[in-house]
Every structure is written in C-alpha cells, then in structure tokens.
Design an enzyme around this catalytic site. Structure first.
Site, PDB file in Angstrom:
ATOM      1  N   ARG A   1      -5.896 -10.551  31.728  1.00  0.00           N
ATOM      2  CA  ARG A   1      -5.698 -11.940  31.212  1.00  0.00           C
ATOM      3  C   ARG A   1      -6.260 -12.461  31.793  1.00  0.00           C
ATOM      4  NH1 ARG A   1      -2.030 -10.978  26.805  1.00  0.00           N
ATOM      5  NH2 ARG A   1      -1.317 -12.540  25.790  1.00  0.00           N
TER       6      ARG A   1
ATOM      7  N   LYS B   1      -7.121  -9.797  17.643  1.00  0.00           N
ATOM      8  CA  LYS B   1      -7.310  -8.932  18.416  1.00  0.00           C
ATOM      9  C   LYS B   1      -6.053  -7.281  18.534  1.00  0.00           C
ATOM     10  CE  LYS B   1      -5.425 -10.862  22.080  1.00  0.00           C
ATOM     11  NZ  LYS B   1      -5.063 -12.184  21.654  1.00  0.00           N
TER      12      LYS B   1
HETATM   13  P1  AP5 Z   1      -2.936 -10.401  15.417  1.00  0.00           P
HETATM   14  O1  AP5 Z   1      -3.638  -9.717  15.034  1.00  0.00           O
HETATM   15  O2  AP5 Z   1      -1.649 -10.412  15.464  1.00  0.00           O
HETATM   16  O3  AP5 Z   1      -3.099 -11.980  16.573  1.00  0.00           O
HETATM   17  P2  AP5 Z   1      -3.901 -12.066  18.551  1.00  0.00           P
HETATM   18  O4  AP5 Z   1      -4.496 -11.906  18.813  1.00  0.00           O
HETATM   19  O5  AP5 Z   1      -3.400  -9.725  18.913  1.00  0.00           O
HETATM   20  O6  AP5 Z   1      -2.339 -12.627  18.710  1.00  0.00           O
HETATM   21  P3  AP5 Z   1      -1.075 -12.259  19.794  1.00  0.00           P
HETATM   22  O7  AP5 Z   1      -0.194 -13.563  19.274  1.00  0.00           O
HETATM   23  O8  AP5 Z   1      -1.280  -9.825  19.428  1.00  0.00           O
HETATM   24  O9  AP5 Z   1      -1.603 -11.656  21.407  1.00  0.00           O
HETATM   25  P4  AP5 Z   1      -1.177 -12.476  22.162  1.00  0.00           P
HETATM   26  O10 AP5 Z   1      -2.113 -12.354  23.629  1.00  0.00           O
HETATM   27  O11 AP5 Z   1      -0.459 -14.167  22.906  1.00  0.00           O
HETATM   28  O12 AP5 Z   1      -0.080 -11.338  22.502  1.00  0.00           O
HETATM   29  P5  AP5 Z   1       0.187 -10.440  22.969  1.00  0.00           P
HETATM   30  O13 AP5 Z   1       1.534  -9.034  22.617  1.00  0.00           O
HETATM   31  O14 AP5 Z   1      -0.861  -9.555  23.404  1.00  0.00           O
HETATM   32  O15 AP5 Z   1      -2.661 -12.328  14.360  1.00  0.00           O
HETATM   33  C1  AP5 Z   1      -1.927 -12.929  14.238  1.00  0.00           C
HETATM   34  C2  AP5 Z   1      -1.737 -13.777  13.142  1.00  0.00           C
HETATM   35  O16 AP5 Z   1      -3.039 -14.287  12.316  1.00  0.00           O
HETATM   36  C3  AP5 Z   1      -1.762 -12.215  11.769  1.00  0.00           C
HETATM   37  O17 AP5 Z   1      -0.137 -12.804  10.832  1.00  0.00           O
HETATM   38  C4  AP5 Z   1      -2.425 -11.970  11.212  1.00  0.00           C
HETATM   39  O18 AP5 Z   1      -2.628 -11.914   9.759  1.00  0.00           O
HETATM   40  C5  AP5 Z   1      -3.393 -12.802  10.959  1.00  0.00           C
HETATM   41  N1  AP5 Z   1      -5.428 -12.586  11.206  1.00  0.00           N
HETATM   42  C6  AP5 Z   1      -5.380 -11.659  11.878  1.00  0.00           C
HETATM   43  N2  AP5 Z   1      -6.495 -11.687  11.649  1.00  0.00           N
HETATM   44  C7  AP5 Z   1      -7.041 -13.019  10.572  1.00  0.00           C
HETATM   45  C8  AP5 Z   1      -7.813 -13.573   9.866  1.00  0.00           C
HETATM   46  N3  AP5 Z   1      -9.299 -12.526  10.433  1.00  0.00           N
HETATM   47  N4  AP5 Z   1      -8.010 -14.506   9.083  1.00  0.00           N
HETATM   48  C9  AP5 Z   1      -6.969 -14.449   8.962  1.00  0.00           C
HETATM   49  N5  AP5 Z   1      -5.687 -14.260  10.120  1.00  0.00           N
HETATM   50  C10 AP5 Z   1      -5.679 -13.363  10.338  1.00  0.00           C
HETATM   51  O19 AP5 Z   1       1.592 -11.250  24.264  1.00  0.00           O
HETATM   52  C11 AP5 Z   1       2.963 -11.443  24.045  1.00  0.00           C
HETATM   53  C12 AP5 Z   1       2.796 -12.141  25.169  1.00  0.00           C
HETATM   54  O20 AP5 Z   1       3.280 -10.920  26.790  1.00  0.00           O
HETATM   55  C13 AP5 Z   1       2.462 -12.930  26.485  1.00  0.00           C
HETATM   56  O21 AP5 Z   1       2.791 -14.861  26.133  1.00  0.00           O
HETATM   57  C14 AP5 Z   1       3.280 -12.456  27.703  1.00  0.00           C
HETATM   58  O22 AP5 Z   1       4.000 -13.175  28.101  1.00  0.00           O
HETATM   59  C15 AP5 Z   1       3.285 -11.284  28.277  1.00  0.00           C
HETATM   60  N6  AP5 Z   1       1.777 -10.287  28.515  1.00  0.00           N
HETATM   61  C16 AP5 Z   1       1.263  -9.438  27.251  1.00  0.00           C
HETATM   62  N7  AP5 Z   1       0.075  -9.026  28.392  1.00  0.00           N
HETATM   63  C17 AP5 Z   1       0.086  -9.366  29.750  1.00  0.00           C
HETATM   64  C18 AP5 Z   1      -0.749  -8.640  30.413  1.00  0.00           C
HETATM   65  N8  AP5 Z   1      -1.746  -9.038  30.070  1.00  0.00           N
HETATM   66  N9  AP5 Z   1      -0.222 -10.280  31.706  1.00  0.00           N
HETATM   67  C19 AP5 Z   1       0.938 -10.705  31.659  1.00  0.00           C
HETATM   68  N10 AP5 Z   1       1.198 -11.115  30.555  1.00  0.00           N
HETATM   69  C20 AP5 Z   1       1.131 -10.427  29.662  1.00  0.00           C
END
Ligand code: AP5
Ligand code: MG
Length: 211
Positions: A88, A15
């Site tokens: 989420r 994402k």
């Molecule tokens: P990346 O693009 O970083 O993936 P992402 O989908 O953004 O994954 P996240 O881990 O950021 O999602 P998340 O939802 O767990 O975390 P968030 O920060 O939102 O890609 C990942 C890796 O893969 C990278 O190394 C990239 O280079 C590689 N890659 C990408 N595309 C690729 C491809 N096509 N092929 C190969 N490699 C590839 O949330 C973190 C925490 O915050 C949550 O756990 C929660 O505690 C809290 N939080 C956030 N939002 C909320 C909410 N709305 N409600 C409650 N808690 C929340």
C-alpha cells in the site's frame, strides 16, 4: 508458471471481487491482508486487538506488522498468488520485492477508478465472512436478502464501510499510491485497467492482461 499478481487500487475498486472471480477460473490463490486482519480481529488475538481501532478509522496498520502477517500466510514454493491490499505504500512495495518475492516473476494490476463512484459501491457492500463472497445491494444483490448465495450464512457490513471512514481510506490511498505506481511503471511491470466498468467487463480485461 504464471506471474504472481499484485492488485493495486482504491478501496472499493473491485480488487476482492475480481480476485474471487480469478480464483474460480484459474489456479491462483488469493491473499488479502484486509481479510487476514479481519480474521485476527474476529478471533480476538493480540494482533487483532492491536489493529482494530486503526482499521475502524481507515488508517494503515504499521508496515512491520503487515509484512510479518503476509509472510506467515503465504507459501511461494507451491502457490501463485493474487496479492490484494499489499503493498500500500513504497516501503511495503520495496519490502515485498526484496524479502518476499525475491525476484519471482510478478505483475502489478492497477484498478483505476473515479473516486466519486466508490462511496456508493462501498456503503452498499455486504460480505459473507465464511465463504468470502462479496455482494452489493445495488449491483450484485444476494438471491435471498441478507443471506449468502453459496453458504446461506448471514451477510454483514464491514465496520469501516461507512461514508466517513471511506473518505479517510480514500485519502490514505491517494497519499501513498503514486510512488508505488512509479516503482512498477519504471520496471515495466504495471498494467492499468479501467475498473469503473461492470464486473464482467473488468474480468474480461483482467483475463487478457494476466495471460
Ligand atoms: P470489492 O471488490 O470488495 O473492493 P476492494 O477493492 O476489495 O475494496 P476494499 O474496501 O476491500 O479495499 P481496501 O483496500 O479499502 O480494504 P482492505 O480490506 O484491503 O468491491 C467493493 C464493492 O463494490 C462491493 O460491494 C462489490 O460488490 C462492488 N463492486 C465491485 N466491482 C464492481 C463493479 N465492477 N461494478 C459495480 N460494483 C462493483 O483493507 C482494510 C483495512 O485493513 C485498511 O483500511 C487498513 O486499515 C488495513 N490494511 C489492509 N492491508 C494493509 C496493508 N498492506 N498495510 C496497512 N494496513 C492494511
Ligand atoms: Mg477487498
């Protein structure tokens, strides 16, 4: 005016990576609730201190806190957003549409991916806090090891990017996503894309489906 985009997908589904690419290529603004929380933690605010251990464990922060954080950081009068990481669960989905978007044209994009590839993607992720760039030691390494290509700053590993926490995050995702997908599917607002392909292939599809 283009539709507001809502990115749905498991941790590591790409994402943030695709949002960065879309922002570069279009006039979209990116709002990531995970990035907003990490900023609060970095600044040591009351909110940051409150959510730190929840994020480290891979659990969800409460809906009210997240809704307030989102509202405080978006300006829908002048910007078109990519919502990344919100909503989420079904409660956040309903709140987003009833008290933030209020009928503004929007579209949900679901990044579909096999959970087995996710752990490897995430444990190899490194990020640059200042520039927001996302790297992967295998698929997208920085030109100079440990340094951001754009800003030169040191790359870091997110605290929740270890195998144990990733498994919790995947379970939290799987437990909450179906009603969210159902909500958008029923309204004809859902587009599903195969996020297991290369970043370039995913982006090409994304450009097509968001036209
Ligand atoms: P990346 O693009 O970083 O993936 P992402 O989908 O953004 O994954 P996240 O881990 O950021 O999602 P998340 O939802 O767990 O975390 P968030 O920060 O939102 O890609 C990942 C890796 O893969 C990278 O190394 C990239 O280079 C590689 N890659 C990408 N595309 C690729 C491809 N096509 N092929 C190969 N490699 C590839 O949330 C973190 C925490 O915050 C949550 O756990 C929660 O505690 C809290 N939080 C956030 N939002 C909320 C909410 N709305 N409600 C409650 N808690 C929340
Ligand atoms: Mg992300």
């Amino acid at each position: 005016m283009a539709a507001q985009l809502i990115f749905l997908g498991a941790p590591g589904s790409g994402k943030g990576t695709q949002a960065n690419k879309l922002v570069e290529a279009t006039s979209y603004s990116h709002i990531s609730t995970g990035d907003l929380l990490r900023e609060e933690i970095g600044k040591g605010t009351e909110l940051g201190n409150r959510v730190k251990s929840i994020m480290d464990e891979g659990k969800l922060v409460d809906d009210q806190t997240m809704l307030e954080l989102l509202k405080a950081n978006c300006d829908l009068d002048s910007k078109t957003y990519i919502f990344d990481g919100f909503p989420r669960n079904i409660e956040q989905t309903e709140a987003l549409h009833s008290s933030v978007l209020n009928g503004i044209d929007s579209k949900a994009v679901y990044f579909k991916i096999n959970p087995e590839v996710i752990v490897e993607r995430i444990t190899n992720r490194r990020i640059a806090k200042g520039s927001g760039q996302i790297y992967n030691l295998i698929t997208k390494p920085p030109r100079v090891p440990g340094k951001c290509d754009i800003s030169g700053e040191d790359l870091i590993q997110r605290k929740d990017d270890n195998e144990e926490t990733v498994r919790t995050r995947l379970k939290v995702f799987a437990d909450a996503i179906e009603p969210v997908l159902g909500f958008y599917r029923e309204k004809g607002m859902l587009v599903e894309i195969d996020a297991g392909r290369s970043s370039e292939e995913v982006f090409n599809t994304l450009i097509e489906v968001t036209k």
